[in-house]
Design a protein around this motif. Structure first.
Motif, PDB file in Angstrom:
ATOM      1  N   VAL A  25      40.773  54.085  38.235  1.00  0.00           N
ATOM      2  CA  VAL A  25      41.002  54.425  39.649  1.00  0.00           C
ATOM      3  C   VAL A  25      40.193  55.681  39.949  1.00  0.00           C
ATOM      4  O   VAL A  25      40.334  56.689  39.243  1.00  0.00           O
ATOM      5  CB  VAL A  25      42.494  54.663  39.967  1.00  0.00           C
ATOM      6  CG1 VAL A  25      42.701  54.739  41.490  1.00  0.00           C
ATOM      7  CG2 VAL A  25      43.379  53.576  39.374  1.00  0.00           C
TER       8      VAL A  25
ATOM      9  N   ASP B 244      37.364  51.687  41.518  1.00  0.00           N
ATOM     10  CA  ASP B 244      38.713  51.198  41.214  1.00  0.00           C
ATOM     11  C   ASP B 244      38.518  49.820  40.584  1.00  0.00           C
ATOM     12  O   ASP B 244      38.209  48.850  41.289  1.00  0.00           O
ATOM     13  CB  ASP B 244      39.557  51.081  42.491  1.00  0.00           C
ATOM     14  CG  ASP B 244      39.900  52.430  43.115  1.00  0.00           C
ATOM     15  OD1 ASP B 244      39.290  53.442  42.719  1.00  0.00           O
ATOM     16  OD2 ASP B 244      40.768  52.469  44.004  1.00  0.00           O
TER      17      ASP B 244
ATOM     18  N   THR C  80      45.902  49.091  42.058  1.00  0.00           N
ATOM     19  CA  THR C  80      45.479  50.488  42.041  1.00  0.00           C
ATOM     20  C   THR C  80      45.810  51.237  43.333  1.00  0.00           C
ATOM     21  O   THR C  80      45.642  52.452  43.396  1.00  0.00           O
ATOM     22  CB  THR C  80      43.959  50.570  41.778  1.00  0.00           C
ATOM     23  OG1 THR C  80      43.286  49.738  42.732  1.00  0.00           O
ATOM     24  CG2 THR C  80      43.618  50.095  40.382  1.00  0.00           C
TER      25      THR C  80
END
Ligand SMILES: [Zn+2]
Length: 438
Positions: A398, A363, A119
């Motif tokens: 994210v 995330d 991410t």
């Protein structure tokens, strides 16, 4: 309204813990984590069905510009050694990049990263024919894909003094931009190619720029013996002495590779402020040798050096190579490189990454990996190296937003994007073929 992930096997890389539990996400952060979290009417609920849910992974050193290189025609002749490989392949590729190619490379590289549960990427970019604005363009591609990034431009003298000045200016412009907004999504380091392609004055200039803004330099160091040899031949001092004199090691710099730093070099670096980025698959691909990790007394992050962003594949290779190379490292030491990548990126971005505690960035990687053998904090490393893989990535969040849902990108038509990327890759390869041979 919250997003609640239920029935998860919560795997925390930073705390190296495993527990059955649930997460509640509000906005861009994790609001609650524990055996049970509250669910209110209207909350979105995702059932992880007992599978591993872990923090988004971080690629500690990469080059998104290589995203369109998969399968490209091999160079003429057979380059020997890293310097010839750079000359015949990567410097031809970066000279061919224009801004549209930079953007689609970042977008495709970001998309591939998401599918691997990555991410955030720490990127090292070069496009000598399109320097000005290139970091904003890389950011734009990553933003569309939905990732965070720490970006820098590879300053170098190899294309002449004007290009060097332009590289410095691009780093400074983007650095100021990031420092002014501090949005938690994008940050900057001062990018530098490698000491062997910069004069002493240029090295001093990049270190000065980084020091003025209190950030580190992101640079390849001793990836191959040619770095030290050319430094001695052209500048009268070895790579470590030159970077020491420039002040690079007084900064929180990120050194990629360090493959040919000696034990005494590492002894000198013990009290420095640097972090090492270990890239085992790239080192094997370029046949540059094995980094002596047993001598390193500084934090080590894991990177791919442009070979995608599959951090679990990189981790497994790091383990096999450490065994093969007799480094004597524990599996936990290798897994800590993944955690360290998240710590470094989190510090630079000003958000907490790599952990599932309340207040950390939301995330997340929701996998379909339901362990078939016991999984706990003591054998977490064994599962990460030998069990869990990118193929288990099911959904990715994210900053509190789903970027992948059930393996589908939420940002648009992925098939259409892949078709566009294929056309652009052909254009890039044709541009490379048209380059004069060295
Ligand atoms: Zn690199």
């Amino acid at each position: 309204m919250a997003i609640v992930v239920r029935h998860a096997c919560l795997l925390d890389l930073d705390r190296r813990s495993v527990q059955a539990g649930e997460l509640s996400i509000r906005g861009a952060t994790i609001a609650a984590a524990g055996p049970r979290v509250e669910v209110a009417d209207g909350d979105e609920v995702l059932d992880a069905c007992g599978a591993v849910v872990m923090p988004g992974l971080v690629n500690g050193h990469t080059h998104l510009y290589s995203a369109l290189a998969t399968g490209m025609p091999p160079p003429a002749g057979a380059p020997h050694g890293l310097h010839e490989i750079l000359d015949a392949v990567w410097w031809r590729l970066d000279r061919a990049l224009d801004l549209p190619l930079c953007e689609i490379s970042a977008l495709i590289g970001g998309l591939e990263a998401l599918h691997c549960g990555t991410t955030t990427v720490i990127d090292h970019h070069a496009s000598p024919a399109a320097i000005d604005g290139s970091l904003d363009t890389i950011e734009a591609g990553l933003r569309i894909a939905g990732l965070r990034g720490i970006l820098g431009y590879e300053t170098t003298d190899r294309n002449g003094p004007d290009d060097c000045r332009a590289g410095l200016a691009e780093n400074e412009r983007y650095l100021r931009h990031c420092l002014a907004r501090q949005n938690g999504w994008f940050a900057a380091m001062v990018g530098v190619h490698a000491a062997f392609t910069l004069s002493d004055a240029s090295l001093a200039a990049v270190a000065d720029l980084a020091a003025r803004h209190q950030v580190g330099v992101h640079i390849h160091v001793a990836e191959d013996p040619c770095d030290d040899a050319i430094c001695r031949q052209c500048y009268g001092a070895g790579v470590v002495d030159r970077l020491t004199r420039a002040g690079v090691f007084d900064l929180p710099s990120l050194l990629a590779h360090g493959t040919h730093l000696t034990r005494s070099d590492w002894d000198r670096l013990t009290d420095s402020a640097i972090t090492l980025a270990h890239n085992p698959r790239s080192n094997m691909n370029n046949a540059v040798g094995y980094t002596p990790l047993g001598h390193v007394r500084r934090p080590v992050v894991l990177g791919t050096d442009g070979i995608g962003s599959d951090m679990l594949a990189e981790l497994a290779t790091a383990w096999y190579k450490s065994r093969d190379g007799g480094a004597g490292l524990s599996p936990d030491a290798l897994v800590d490189m993944l955690a360290e990548s998240a710590r470094l990126a989190g510090r630079l971005l000003g958000v907490r990454l790599g952990t599932l505690v309340p207040g950390a960035a939301a995330d997340l990687v929701v996998t379909d990996y339901v362990p078939t053998t016991p999984l706990d904090a003591d054998n977490l490393a064994g599962h990460l190296i030998f069990g869990l893989g990118a193929r288990h990535t099911r959904s990715v969040m994210v900053g509190g937003q789903w970027r992948l849902r059930d393996r589908s990108w939420t940002g648009g038509d992925e098939s259409e994007l892949r078709r566009r990327a294929t056309t652009e890759a052909r254009r890039l390869w044709d541009l490379m073929q048209a380059e004069p041979r060295p």
